[in-house]
Design an enzyme around this catalytic site. Sequence first.
Site, PDB file in Angstrom:
ATOM      1  N   CYS A  55       0.944  -0.910   0.239  1.00  0.00           N
ATOM      2  CA  CYS A  55      -0.252   0.095  -0.117  1.00  0.00           C
ATOM      3  C   CYS A  55       0.926   1.359   0.122  1.00  0.00           C
ATOM      4  O   CYS A  55       1.119   1.451  -0.987  1.00  0.00           O
ATOM      5  CB  CYS A  55      -0.733  -0.171   1.316  1.00  0.00           C
ATOM      6  SG  CYS A  55      -2.580   1.196   1.645  1.00  0.00           S
ATOM      7  N   HIS A 160      -3.099  -5.110   0.599  1.00  0.00           N
ATOM      8  CA  HIS A 160      -3.050  -5.436   2.020  1.00  0.00           C
ATOM      9  C   HIS A 160      -3.174  -6.731   1.740  1.00  0.00           C
ATOM     10  O   HIS A 160      -4.564  -7.177   2.141  1.00  0.00           O
ATOM     11  CB  HIS A 160      -3.899  -5.115   2.734  1.00  0.00           C
ATOM     12  CG  HIS A 160      -3.682  -3.799   3.194  1.00  0.00           C
ATOM     13  ND1 HIS A 160      -1.779  -2.518   3.593  1.00  0.00           N
ATOM     14  CD2 HIS A 160      -3.569  -2.018   2.631  1.00  0.00           C
ATOM     15  CE1 HIS A 160      -2.125  -1.720   4.272  1.00  0.00           C
ATOM     16  NE2 HIS A 160      -3.118  -1.085   3.611  1.00  0.00           N
ATOM     17  N   GLU A 162      -2.283  -9.338   3.948  1.00  0.00           N
ATOM     18  CA  GLU A 162      -2.431  -8.995   5.410  1.00  0.00           C
ATOM     19  C   GLU A 162      -4.330  -9.539   6.024  1.00  0.00           C
ATOM     20  O   GLU A 162      -4.576  -9.993   6.645  1.00  0.00           O
ATOM     21  CB  GLU A 162      -1.910  -8.425   6.657  1.00  0.00           C
ATOM     22  CG  GLU A 162      -2.222  -7.132   6.662  1.00  0.00           C
ATOM     23  CD  GLU A 162      -1.359  -5.862   5.665  1.00  0.00           C
ATOM     24  OE1 GLU A 162      -1.505  -4.794   5.941  1.00  0.00           O
ATOM     25  OE2 GLU A 162      -1.186  -6.368   4.688  1.00  0.00           O
TER      26      GLU A 162
END
Length: 195
Positions: A55, A160, A162
């Site tokens: 990001c 992202h 994650e």
Amino acid sequence: ALDALVLMGGSDVAPGSYGEAPLRPEWSGDRIRDDYEIALLRAFMAKRKPVLGVCRGAQLINVAMGGSLWQDIATQLPYALSHRNWAIYEKNAHATSLVAGSGLGRLYPNRPLVKTNSVHHQAVKTLGRNLVVEAWSEPDRLVEALRWTGPSYVFAVQWHPEFHPPGDPSLIDDTPLLDEFLTTAARRSAAEYAL
């Protein structure tokens, strides 16, 4: 002493880092963090150690290589998708096309179109030196992944990883790209310690 670097998300990249004035005070970003992370990036590149941007990290890599950013997608690109929605945050998602024949395209040979999350309001405007685009948001065609063409591994994604729940078939499985980064770091570390 470090084997690899992850440049993570967070505060805006300061417009001053790419030669612009902030269009609004709240988009002033964090110039101190920018300078620190750009110095880290350059040190890792000089040592040919792998770097992964996530990001803000993708935007910072672009700026470090002489590129620029859209300070705010919604106001500067009114035709664009909503790339940040505070109400649903990491559940905000869109289609992403992978560039055929690119490093990312080779990791996902049968997935020319995937779905990724989107939690950013800045985006790559002018691509930095020696960077290539490996993925685009669809249909607005904003940069979603980029890679340095130099002698070491520098790769970044706008989404992202994650935030992608494991096992959700509607979203890209980030395992191949994370494995590529970790394998590159392990190989580079093993080669360095063998000297």
